[in-house]
Design a protein around this motif. Structure first.
Motif, PDB file in Angstrom:
ATOM      1  N   ALA A  53      47.006  43.788  41.554  1.00  0.00           N
ATOM      2  CA  ALA A  53      45.561  43.991  41.482  1.00  0.00           C
ATOM      3  C   ALA A  53      44.426  43.433  42.017  1.00  0.00           C
ATOM      4  N   LEU A  54      45.099  42.700  42.893  1.00  0.00           N
ATOM      5  CA  LEU A  54      44.247  41.878  44.317  1.00  0.00           C
ATOM      6  C   LEU A  54      44.378  42.460  45.171  1.00  0.00           C
ATOM      7  N   PRO A  55      43.726  42.557  46.642  1.00  0.00           N
ATOM      8  CA  PRO A  55      43.610  43.450  48.164  1.00  0.00           C
ATOM      9  C   PRO A  55      44.548  42.902  48.730  1.00  0.00           C
ATOM     10  N   GLY A  56      45.577  43.133  48.682  1.00  0.00           N
ATOM     11  CA  GLY A  56      46.441  43.281  49.477  1.00  0.00           C
ATOM     12  C   GLY A  56      48.288  43.236  49.061  1.00  0.00           C
ATOM     13  N   GLY A  57      47.928  43.701  47.401  1.00  0.00           N
ATOM     14  CA  GLY A  57      49.442  43.318  46.531  1.00  0.00           C
ATOM     15  C   GLY A  57      49.462  44.943  45.695  1.00  0.00           C
ATOM     16  N   GLU A  58      48.209  45.737  46.493  1.00  0.00           N
ATOM     17  CA  GLU A  58      47.999  47.013  45.640  1.00  0.00           C
ATOM     18  C   GLU A  58      49.730  48.010  45.870  1.00  0.00           C
ATOM     19  N   LYS A 233      34.692  39.896  43.694  1.00  0.00           N
ATOM     20  CA  LYS A 233      35.387  38.290  42.651  1.00  0.00           C
ATOM     21  C   LYS A 233      35.565  38.598  41.044  1.00  0.00           C
ATOM     22  N   ALA A 234      34.488  39.464  40.902  1.00  0.00           N
ATOM     23  CA  ALA A 234      34.503  39.510  39.062  1.00  0.00           C
ATOM     24  C   ALA A 234      35.486  40.423  39.096  1.00  0.00           C
ATOM     25  N   ALA A 235      35.463  41.319  39.492  1.00  0.00           N
ATOM     26  CA  ALA A 235      36.728  42.424  39.823  1.00  0.00           C
ATOM     27  C   ALA A 235      38.695  41.566  39.768  1.00  0.00           C
ATOM     28  N   ASP A 236      38.310  40.557  40.586  1.00  0.00           N
ATOM     29  CA  ASP A 236      39.427  40.143  40.340  1.00  0.00           C
ATOM     30  C   ASP A 236      40.560  39.059  39.450  1.00  0.00           C
ATOM     31  N   GLN A 238      38.485  39.621  36.363  1.00  0.00           N
ATOM     32  CA  GLN A 238      38.430  40.378  35.021  1.00  0.00           C
ATOM     33  C   GLN A 238      40.283  41.028  35.561  1.00  0.00           C
ATOM     34  N   ALA A 239      40.797  41.274  36.060  1.00  0.00           N
ATOM     35  CA  ALA A 239      42.393  41.647  36.815  1.00  0.00           C
ATOM     36  C   ALA A 239      42.759  40.723  35.424  1.00  0.00           C
ATOM     37  N   LEU A 240      42.968  39.540  35.813  1.00  0.00           N
ATOM     38  CA  LEU A 240      43.928  37.956  35.322  1.00  0.00           C
ATOM     39  C   LEU A 240      43.112  37.583  34.216  1.00  0.00           C
ATOM     40  N   GLY A 241      42.602  38.428  33.447  1.00  0.00           N
ATOM     41  CA  GLY A 241      42.262  38.182  32.349  1.00  0.00           C
ATOM     42  C   GLY A 241      41.250  36.649  32.257  1.00  0.00           C
ATOM     43  N   LEU A 242      40.452  36.436  33.797  1.00  0.00           N
ATOM     44  CA  LEU A 242      39.707  35.322  33.563  1.00  0.00           C
ATOM     45  C   LEU A 242      38.119  35.869  33.390  1.00  0.00           C
ATOM     46  N   HIS A 243      37.395  34.433  32.854  1.00  0.00           N
ATOM     47  CA  HIS A 243      36.442  34.382  32.610  1.00  0.00           C
ATOM     48  C   HIS A 243      35.382  35.472  33.644  1.00  0.00           C
ATOM     49  N   VAL A 244      34.303  35.972  33.581  1.00  0.00           N
ATOM     50  CA  VAL A 244      33.827  36.813  34.473  1.00  0.00           C
ATOM     51  C   VAL A 244      32.677  35.825  33.885  1.00  0.00           C
ATOM     52  N   GLN A 245      31.664  34.968  35.443  1.00  0.00           N
ATOM     53  CA  GLN A 245      30.575  34.451  34.900  1.00  0.00           C
ATOM     54  C   GLN A 245      29.461  35.466  34.862  1.00  0.00           C
ATOM     55  N   GLY A 246      28.469  35.345  34.288  1.00  0.00           N
ATOM     56  CA  GLY A 246      27.827  36.211  33.973  1.00  0.00           C
ATOM     57  C   GLY A 246      27.807  37.257  32.843  1.00  0.00           C
ATOM     58  N   ALA A 247      29.141  37.606  32.400  1.00  0.00           N
ATOM     59  CA  ALA A 247      29.999  38.814  31.826  1.00  0.00           C
ATOM     60  C   ALA A 247      29.282  39.045  31.048  1.00  0.00           C
ATOM     61  N   GLU A 248      29.003  37.347  30.265  1.00  0.00           N
ATOM     62  CA  GLU A 248      28.608  37.413  28.389  1.00  0.00           C
ATOM     63  C   GLU A 248      27.244  38.275  28.020  1.00  0.00           C
TER      64      GLU A 248
END
Ligand code: SF4
Ligand code: SF4
Length: 248
Positions: A53-58, A233-236, A238-248
């Motif tokens: 899901a990260l750029p380059g790993g597709e 950055k937010a998509a990356d 999110q793909a890793l199940g990490l907190h996304v700033q401003g998503a709440e």
């Protein structure tokens, strides 16, 4: 070490007895070597998906483990522990703990892309190395590595001015990595350039270092890039199940 000799048997799991006699037969030393049973309980079933899901790993899923990437790799030629084929295998198998054992060398990929040209399956191994280094950092397994700091200094300058000024990028990289600005190899490089490049070009380079030129009318492009980078950055995360700033 040739890649086919790379072993998943850890040295700490090899046990020998200095003195051992069984049924009257002396099996001391390497004759009594055995391997402690190893139970793998740390599979990360999401790892391939997250790195893809990260750029380059597709295209990591395309790998058929031929080893052409490692055989052609610039860094592997000087450090046989640097082994893209092996890491791609670990990621595809979800063997996170094994991958973490090499977390401090994966970032050393120099982006020469020899592996990319050698790969018969269009996996883009260089991209996978970048995605893996990024994954390690986002997951908190490593601190920000020098290659990532360089990428940031480079991209920030391009995003800001629409131009690349090598001297400014290097200076910023040295400041962020707390390195001295005047290094022997750099002084030798500048001297070499000064003695070979035409005077007009040297003057242009000097002026660019002093005045930081910008691409005319760059404002709208800069705003669009900033928005894209924020989304990416937010998509990356999110793909890793990490907190996304401003998503709440
Ligand atoms: S791009 Fe990285 S992984 Fe590929 S050959 Fe160059 S150093 Fe090795
Ligand atoms: S060259 Fe391509 S297919 Fe072969 S091991 Fe490397 S990534 Fe996989």
């Amino acid at each position: 070490m040739p890649i086919h000799e790379k072993s998943l048997i850890r040295p700490e799991n090899l046990v020998t007895h200095d003195e051992l006699v069984i049924d009257g037969v002396d099996v001391s030393g390497h004759w009594s070597t055995f391997i402690r049973p190893r139970v793998i309980t740390d599979y990360n079933e999401q790892m391939q998906e997250e790195i893809a899901a990260l750029p380059g790993g597709e295209f990591i899923h395309r790998c058929w483990q031929c080893g052409s990437c490692t055989n052609s790799c610039t860094v592997n030629a000087v450090n046989s522990d640097f082994n893209p084929r092996y890491w791609i295998y670990l990621i595809r198998m979800g063997l996170e703990e094994e991958l973490l054992r090499d977390k401090d060398i994966i970032w050393q990929c120099v982006s020469c892309n020899k592996c990319t040209y050698a790969c018969p399956r269009d996996v883009n191994p260089e991209g996978v190395m970048k995605a893996t280094a990024h994954w390690l950092e986002l997951k908190g397994h490593t601190e920000k590595k020098p290659s990532m700091i360089f990428d940031e200094a480079f991209s920030e300058q391009v995003f800001d001015t629409g131009k690349i000024e090598d001297g400014a990028v290097l200076r910023e990289f040295f400041v962020r990595t707390k390195q001295p600005l005047f290094q022997d190899w750099l002084i030798a490089l500048v001297r070499g350039l000064a003695s070979r490049l035409p005077v007009g070009l040297l003057m242009k380079l000097g002026l660019a270092t002093l005045f930081h030129p910008r691409t005319h009318g760059w404002g709208r492009a800069r705003a669009a890039i900033a928005e894209y980078v924020k989304e990416r950055k937010a998509a990356d995360r999110q793909a890793l199940g990490l907190h996304v700033q401003g998503a709440e």
